[in-house]
Design a protein around this motif. Sequence first.
Motif, PDB file in Angstrom:
ATOM      1  N   ARG A 150       0.970  -1.229  -0.264  1.00  0.00           N
ATOM      2  CA  ARG A 150       0.087  -0.106  -0.080  1.00  0.00           C
ATOM      3  C   ARG A 150       1.187   0.906  -0.298  1.00  0.00           C
ATOM      4  NH1 ARG A 150      -4.097  -0.977  -1.952  1.00  0.00           N
ATOM      5  NH2 ARG A 150      -4.917   0.197  -1.098  1.00  0.00           N
ATOM      6  N   ILE A 151       0.654   1.834  -0.730  1.00  0.00           N
ATOM      7  CA  ILE A 151       1.226   3.294  -1.142  1.00  0.00           C
ATOM      8  C   ILE A 151       1.286   3.791  -0.280  1.00  0.00           C
ATOM      9  CG2 ILE A 151      -0.130   5.416  -1.969  1.00  0.00           C
ATOM     10  CD1 ILE A 151       3.582   3.812  -3.338  1.00  0.00           C
ATOM     11  N   TRP A 152       0.736   4.236   0.896  1.00  0.00           N
ATOM     12  CA  TRP A 152       0.611   5.325   1.973  1.00  0.00           C
ATOM     13  C   TRP A 152       1.587   4.347   3.626  1.00  0.00           C
ATOM     14  CZ3 TRP A 152       0.409  10.654   2.272  1.00  0.00           C
ATOM     15  CH2 TRP A 152      -1.461  10.674   1.293  1.00  0.00           C
ATOM     16  N   CYS A 153       1.744   3.449   2.914  1.00  0.00           N
ATOM     17  CA  CYS A 153       2.313   2.874   3.849  1.00  0.00           C
ATOM     18  C   CYS A 153       3.587   3.280   3.663  1.00  0.00           C
ATOM     19  CB  CYS A 153       2.126   1.307   4.131  1.00  0.00           C
ATOM     20  SG  CYS A 153       0.143   1.325   5.296  1.00  0.00           S
ATOM     21  N   CYS A 154       4.066   3.102   2.254  1.00  0.00           N
ATOM     22  CA  CYS A 154       5.422   3.015   2.118  1.00  0.00           C
ATOM     23  C   CYS A 154       6.116   4.346   2.576  1.00  0.00           C
ATOM     24  CB  CYS A 154       5.495   2.670   0.648  1.00  0.00           C
ATOM     25  SG  CYS A 154       5.523   1.094   0.708  1.00  0.00           S
ATOM     26  N   TRP A 155       5.297   5.599   2.224  1.00  0.00           N
ATOM     27  CA  TRP A 155       5.014   6.935   2.545  1.00  0.00           C
ATOM     28  C   TRP A 155       5.422   7.321   3.722  1.00  0.00           C
ATOM     29  CZ3 TRP A 155       6.262  11.368  -0.057  1.00  0.00           C
ATOM     30  CH2 TRP A 155       6.206  12.982   0.578  1.00  0.00           C
ATOM     31  N   GLU A 156       4.338   6.861   4.717  1.00  0.00           N
ATOM     32  CA  GLU A 156       5.038   6.914   6.279  1.00  0.00           C
ATOM     33  C   GLU A 156       6.468   6.776   6.631  1.00  0.00           C
ATOM     34  OE1 GLU A 156      -0.091   6.365   7.751  1.00  0.00           O
ATOM     35  OE2 GLU A 156       1.375   5.024   7.865  1.00  0.00           O
ATOM     36  N   LEU A 157       6.532   5.406   5.602  1.00  0.00           N
ATOM     37  CA  LEU A 157       8.250   5.172   5.993  1.00  0.00           C
ATOM     38  C   LEU A 157       9.410   5.805   5.735  1.00  0.00           C
ATOM     39  CD1 LEU A 157       9.581   3.164   7.869  1.00  0.00           C
ATOM     40  CD2 LEU A 157      10.193   1.677   5.508  1.00  0.00           C
ATOM     41  N   PRO A 182       9.040 -17.784   1.977  1.00  0.00           N
ATOM     42  CA  PRO A 182       9.000 -18.643   0.541  1.00  0.00           C
ATOM     43  C   PRO A 182       9.453 -19.639   0.608  1.00  0.00           C
ATOM     44  CG  PRO A 182       9.730 -16.950   0.403  1.00  0.00           C
ATOM     45  CD  PRO A 182       9.659 -15.947   1.486  1.00  0.00           C
ATOM     46  N   PRO A 183       9.022 -20.991  -0.478  1.00  0.00           N
ATOM     47  CA  PRO A 183       9.986 -21.535  -0.505  1.00  0.00           C
ATOM     48  C   PRO A 183      11.437 -21.547  -0.697  1.00  0.00           C
ATOM     49  CG  PRO A 183       8.069 -22.184  -1.499  1.00  0.00           C
ATOM     50  CD  PRO A 183       7.996 -20.663  -1.076  1.00  0.00           C
ATOM     51  N   GLY A 184      12.457 -21.868  -0.488  1.00  0.00           N
ATOM     52  CA  GLY A 184      13.560 -22.051  -0.890  1.00  0.00           C
ATOM     53  C   GLY A 184      14.185 -20.538   0.329  1.00  0.00           C
ATOM     54  N   GLY A 185      13.274 -19.630   0.741  1.00  0.00           N
ATOM     55  CA  GLY A 185      14.293 -19.007   1.163  1.00  0.00           C
ATOM     56  C   GLY A 185      13.230 -17.661   1.294  1.00  0.00           C
ATOM     57  N   ARG A 186      14.277 -16.552   2.142  1.00  0.00           N
ATOM     58  CA  ARG A 186      12.946 -14.986   2.456  1.00  0.00           C
ATOM     59  C   ARG A 186      13.856 -14.623   0.958  1.00  0.00           C
ATOM     60  NH1 ARG A 186      15.091 -11.966   7.674  1.00  0.00           N
ATOM     61  NH2 ARG A 186      16.325 -11.417   6.168  1.00  0.00           N
ATOM     62  N   ASP A 187      12.771 -13.951   0.412  1.00  0.00           N
ATOM     63  CA  ASP A 187      12.701 -13.114  -0.664  1.00  0.00           C
ATOM     64  C   ASP A 187      12.807 -11.642  -0.645  1.00  0.00           C
ATOM     65  OD1 ASP A 187       9.933 -12.359  -3.351  1.00  0.00           O
ATOM     66  OD2 ASP A 187      12.423 -12.105  -2.937  1.00  0.00           O
ATOM     67  N   GLU A 188      14.257 -11.410  -0.216  1.00  0.00           N
ATOM     68  CA  GLU A 188      14.538 -10.184   0.310  1.00  0.00           C
ATOM     69  C   GLU A 188      13.619  -9.032  -0.551  1.00  0.00           C
ATOM     70  OE1 GLU A 188      14.888  -9.197   3.276  1.00  0.00           O
ATOM     71  OE2 GLU A 188      16.317 -10.723   4.167  1.00  0.00           O
ATOM     72  N   SER A 189      13.504  -9.341  -1.768  1.00  0.00           N
ATOM     73  CA  SER A 189      13.871  -7.732  -3.065  1.00  0.00           C
ATOM     74  C   SER A 189      11.922  -8.218  -3.479  1.00  0.00           C
ATOM     75  CB  SER A 189      14.028  -8.274  -4.231  1.00  0.00           C
ATOM     76  OG  SER A 189      13.467  -9.899  -5.097  1.00  0.00           O
ATOM     77  N   SER A 190      11.058  -8.749  -2.524  1.00  0.00           N
ATOM     78  CA  SER A 190       9.863  -8.950  -2.622  1.00  0.00           C
ATOM     79  C   SER A 190       8.802  -7.250  -2.254  1.00  0.00           C
ATOM     80  CB  SER A 190       8.281  -9.915  -1.975  1.00  0.00           C
ATOM     81  OG  SER A 190       8.974  -9.506  -0.438  1.00  0.00           O
ATOM     82  N   VAL A 191       9.839  -6.242  -1.959  1.00  0.00           N
ATOM     83  CA  VAL A 191       8.898  -4.564  -2.056  1.00  0.00           C
ATOM     84  C   VAL A 191       9.341  -4.312  -2.638  1.00  0.00           C
ATOM     85  CG1 VAL A 191       8.730  -2.631  -0.271  1.00  0.00           C
ATOM     86  CG2 VAL A 191       8.621  -5.236   0.698  1.00  0.00           C
ATOM     87  N   ASP A 192       9.048  -3.490  -3.427  1.00  0.00           N
ATOM     88  CA  ASP A 192       9.068  -2.152  -4.287  1.00  0.00           C
ATOM     89  C   ASP A 192       8.237  -1.306  -4.417  1.00  0.00           C
ATOM     90  OD1 ASP A 192       9.824  -0.181  -6.108  1.00  0.00           O
ATOM     91  OD2 ASP A 192       9.882  -2.181  -7.901  1.00  0.00           O
ATOM     92  N   ILE A 193       8.482   0.227  -3.956  1.00  0.00           N
ATOM     93  CA  ILE A 193       7.496   1.133  -3.670  1.00  0.00           C
ATOM     94  C   ILE A 193       6.362   1.936  -4.661  1.00  0.00           C
ATOM     95  CG2 ILE A 193       9.123   3.355  -4.179  1.00  0.00           C
ATOM     96  CD1 ILE A 193       7.581   4.937  -2.098  1.00  0.00           C
ATOM     97  N   VAL A 194       7.601   1.325  -6.341  1.00  0.00           N
ATOM     98  CA  VAL A 194       7.024   1.348  -7.186  1.00  0.00           C
ATOM     99  C   VAL A 194       5.360   0.480  -7.996  1.00  0.00           C
ATOM    100  CG1 VAL A 194       6.758   1.569  -9.852  1.00  0.00           C
ATOM    101  CG2 VAL A 194       8.953   2.139  -8.134  1.00  0.00           C
ATOM    102  N   ASN A 195       6.192  -0.472  -7.752  1.00  0.00           N
ATOM    103  CA  ASN A 195       4.225  -1.622  -7.681  1.00  0.00           C
ATOM    104  C   ASN A 195       3.330  -1.390  -6.342  1.00  0.00           C
ATOM    105  OD1 ASN A 195       5.908  -2.238 -10.156  1.00  0.00           O
ATOM    106  ND2 ASN A 195       7.246  -4.077  -8.732  1.00  0.00           N
ATOM    107  N   ALA A 196       3.774  -0.377  -5.401  1.00  0.00           N
ATOM    108  CA  ALA A 196       2.588  -0.490  -4.060  1.00  0.00           C
ATOM    109  C   ALA A 196       1.483  -0.095  -4.764  1.00  0.00           C
ATOM    110  CB  ALA A 196       3.394   0.756  -3.285  1.00  0.00           C
ATOM    111  N   GLY A 197       0.158  -0.227  -4.296  1.00  0.00           N
ATOM    112  CA  GLY A 197      -1.390   0.167  -4.421  1.00  0.00           C
ATOM    113  C   GLY A 197      -1.742   1.355  -3.755  1.00  0.00           C
ATOM    114  N   ALA A 198      -3.010   1.140  -4.045  1.00  0.00           N
ATOM    115  CA  ALA A 198      -3.651   2.706  -3.739  1.00  0.00           C
ATOM    116  C   ALA A 198      -4.750   2.886  -4.109  1.00  0.00           C
ATOM    117  CB  ALA A 198      -2.992   4.767  -4.414  1.00  0.00           C
TER     118      ALA A 198
END
Length: 242
Positions: A150-157, A182-198
């Motif tokens: 969610r974009i506003w949560c990203c904005w707050e951080l 996730p299977p195979g270990g932690r996905d550290e690249s899963s968050v991208d502010i550009v892809n956040a919704g609003a």
Amino acid sequence: VDPAWAAISLPQLGILQEQVSQYFCERYNQVNMHDVVAKIVRPLCEQHDKCYAHIVNGEDLLLVTVFVSHCWSENFEMFCDSIFETFRHWTVKPNIWVCALALFQTTDPTKIAQQVGTGTDPRRAPFSRALQQAEKILIVRNKEVDLYSRIWCCWELFCACELGLVERPGVLMVAGPAPASPPGGRDESSVDIVNAGASNTDDKHMILRCVYSSGLDINDINMQLNQIKHHQLAYPPLQDQV
């Protein structure tokens, strides 16, 4: 009124939690913040023509101590429990700023836009102005939805980073469950502010413009978002307020 003066106390959150429990009865452990706002908070706001925090505090408004960043799709009971557990060992309990209770809740899109800053600089939105005066920020995660989808949560951080809050020891706190690996270990690249919704696409475009023009590296912001998303709580927070 400065939006920073729209905080509530922990006992007041407890009273609201009890009201929600009585209203929803057997459905209580299933409701989220959307339900609480629709059935309890919004009717009170419309009746009194002010936000919930101002209703319960009257003329004795409370200044924010801890800014709470969260997502409305969370389970309300878990949200409350996460907050109470975070501050269980604090001798002096903080005043918390929760957007659902600090903003005037209404179905009027014009008033909503005015409050969240649509069409203006989001740094002037109530979220941002309250965060500027907060001593600490609490990120409350949940099992239902990724905050940073969610974009506003990203904005707050992002604002917390811009204000230098995340670099100060003890200022940034995290509560609630981390996502399952996730299977195979932690996905550290899963968050991208550009892809956040609003809910409002104009909000997203406005926020991204501000982020890109800030001079901060968006990759650094995404890294911080991922660290918070996957942060493991080894034990309940024992930090007391100075």
